[in-house]
Design a protein around this motif. Structure first.
Motif, short mmCIF file in Angstrom:
data_model
loop_
_atom_site.label_atom_id
_atom_site.label_comp_id
_atom_site.label_asym_id
_atom_site.label_seq_id
_atom_site.Cartn_x
_atom_site.Cartn_y
_atom_site.Cartn_z
N VAL A 1 -19.77 65.15 10.17
CA VAL A 1 -19.72 64.94 11.54
C VAL A 1 -18.50 65.22 12.40
CG1 VAL A 1 -20.15 63.17 13.67
CG2 VAL A 1 -21.63 62.93 11.36
N VAL A 2 -17.41 64.89 11.81
CA VAL A 2 -16.08 65.14 12.64
C VAL A 2 -16.06 66.82 12.47
CG1 VAL A 2 -13.70 64.85 12.52
CG2 VAL A 2 -15.12 62.92 12.16
N ALA A 3 -16.31 67.36 11.24
CA ALA A 3 -16.17 68.89 11.40
C ALA A 3 -16.89 69.51 12.47
CB ALA A 3 -16.27 69.22 9.98
N PHE A 4 -18.39 69.23 12.35
CA PHE A 4 -19.15 69.89 13.15
C PHE A 4 -18.93 69.62 14.68
CE2 PHE A 4 -21.84 70.84 9.57
CZ PHE A 4 -22.51 71.77 9.73
N LEU B 1 -18.75 59.39 17.85
CA LEU B 1 -18.67 58.89 16.52
C LEU B 1 -18.83 57.29 16.54
CD1 LEU B 1 -18.48 59.84 13.38
CD2 LEU B 1 -16.09 59.23 13.65
N THR B 2 -18.08 56.77 17.69
CA THR B 2 -18.53 55.31 17.50
C THR B 2 -19.83 54.96 18.28
OG1 THR B 2 -15.92 55.04 18.29
CG2 THR B 2 -17.27 53.40 18.70
N LEU B 3 -20.29 55.33 19.07
CA LEU B 3 -21.63 55.27 19.66
C LEU B 3 -22.73 55.46 18.68
CD1 LEU B 3 -21.25 56.67 23.43
CD2 LEU B 3 -21.39 54.13 22.64
N MET C 1 -26.14 59.76 11.14
CA MET C 1 -25.62 58.46 10.68
C MET C 1 -26.57 57.44 10.07
SD MET C 1 -22.33 57.76 10.88
CE MET C 1 -22.24 59.59 10.13
N GLN C 2 -27.93 57.48 10.81
CA GLN C 2 -28.94 56.71 10.28
C GLN C 2 -29.36 57.26 8.72
OE1 GLN C 2 -32.18 56.99 13.44
NE2 GLN C 2 -32.21 55.02 12.65
N PHE D 1 -27.16 63.61 17.77
CA PHE D 1 -26.95 64.27 16.72
C PHE D 1 -26.30 63.61 15.73
CE2 PHE D 1 -23.81 66.93 14.24
CZ PHE D 1 -24.53 67.57 13.58
N VAL D 2 -25.34 62.51 16.28
CA VAL D 2 -24.28 61.80 15.30
C VAL D 2 -25.26 60.54 14.91
CG1 VAL D 2 -22.29 60.43 15.16
CG2 VAL D 2 -22.24 62.42 16.58
#
Length: 285
Positions: free
Chosen positions: A210-213, A80-82, A169-170, A164-165
């Protein structure tokens, strides 16, 4: 008239059939978790919750649960951070379209192939240790070290799924109206304050997705772990999914295997429930 009244119920039948087809294997597995079903002993015999008692009373069971949670929390936090940092860089960089193609390349590779590739590179005499030693550092045991194996597997996961993240995020960042940035700049807000005060609240729905997937995928991770370490060395990377495989496929103890998978399902369900509850509370607020 009777035919017209029964028509809505007939339309439900295909969906009901699909639901039954999906639920039957799941309910069968739950039923097996309360039995002492071993393939070598024939028909399963009900033993109550003995499989769950053994799982929660043994060091192996709690270790597998701890590894499962550590792995999921670690990779989701890093990805998530990256993902956010890379998405911000791509959105503001001049060559964002070119780097966007490079960033998503790991998504095109099957996880097992990627795991095998990293397993070769991170061997004791592999190219990674050679580069580290050439730069004056000390090589690592990577997948073969009890203290480094879990981190090495997490590294593979981060390499595979950070793209994927980044993609999500984009898309989320592009949905933030540019007028808000201009308004915050007029009010004297810097980039950091603008990000946490305006951008983060606006992309929260995507963050939840994102956190869920990634959270659920990481909790039930198997292919990357088994391809690289098979749960070892010793049990350093044995999570609940790998433990279920070892019990069910190697030891033919389907009852214990299903008990581990039911616990894994409960953890995944709890994560989904908490995220949805938090999201609904935020919408209603």
């Amino acid at each position: 008239m009777k035919h017209k009244a029964s028509l809505p119920y007939l339309l439900v039948l295909p969906g009901l059939a699909v639901l039954v087809a999906i639920m039957y294997p799941f309910l069968t597995g739950v039923a097996w978790s309360f039995t002492s079903y071993r393939l070598s002993r024939g028909a399963p015999e009900i033993n109550g919750g003995k499989n769950f008692l053994v799982l929660f009373s043994s060091g192996d069971g709690w270790h597998a649960i701890l590894v499962t949670l550590l792995y999921a929390v670690g990779v989701v936090a890093v990805e998530l951070t990256l993902g956010i940092l890379i998405a911000l860089a791509l959105n503001h960089g001049r060559y964002g379209s070119v780097f966007r193609i490079i960033v998503v390349l790991p998504l095109l590779m099957p996880p097992v192939i990627a795991a095998l590739m990293w397993k070769v590179m991170l061997t004791e005499n592999g190219v990674t240790n050679w580069l580290i030693e050439a730069l004056g550092g000390t090589g690592s045991l990577w997948f073969n070290g009890p203290d480094t194996a879990l981190l090495s597997v997490m590294l593979v996961d981060v390499w595979l799924y950070t793209p994927f993240v980044v993609l999500l995020m984009q898309a989320a960042l592009k949905s933030v109206p540019p007028e808000l940035r201009e308004a915050s700049a007029v009010d004297g807000a810097g980039n950091v304050r603008h990000f946490f005060a305006i951008t983060v609240p606006m992309i929260t729905p995507v963050l939840v997705v994102v956190v869920a997937f990634r959270g659920i995928d990481s909790l039930k991770m198997f292919d990357v772990i088994y391809t690289t370490t098979k749960g070892g060395p010793v049990d350093a990377t044995t999570n609940l999914h790998v433990l279920a495989y070892l019990d069910g496929i190697r030891n033919l103890n389907f009852g214990a295997s299903m008990a581990a998978l039911v616990v894994l399902w409960a953890i995944c369900y709890a994560l989904s429930f908490l995220l949805l509850k938090a999201r609904r509370k935020e919408i209603s607020a």
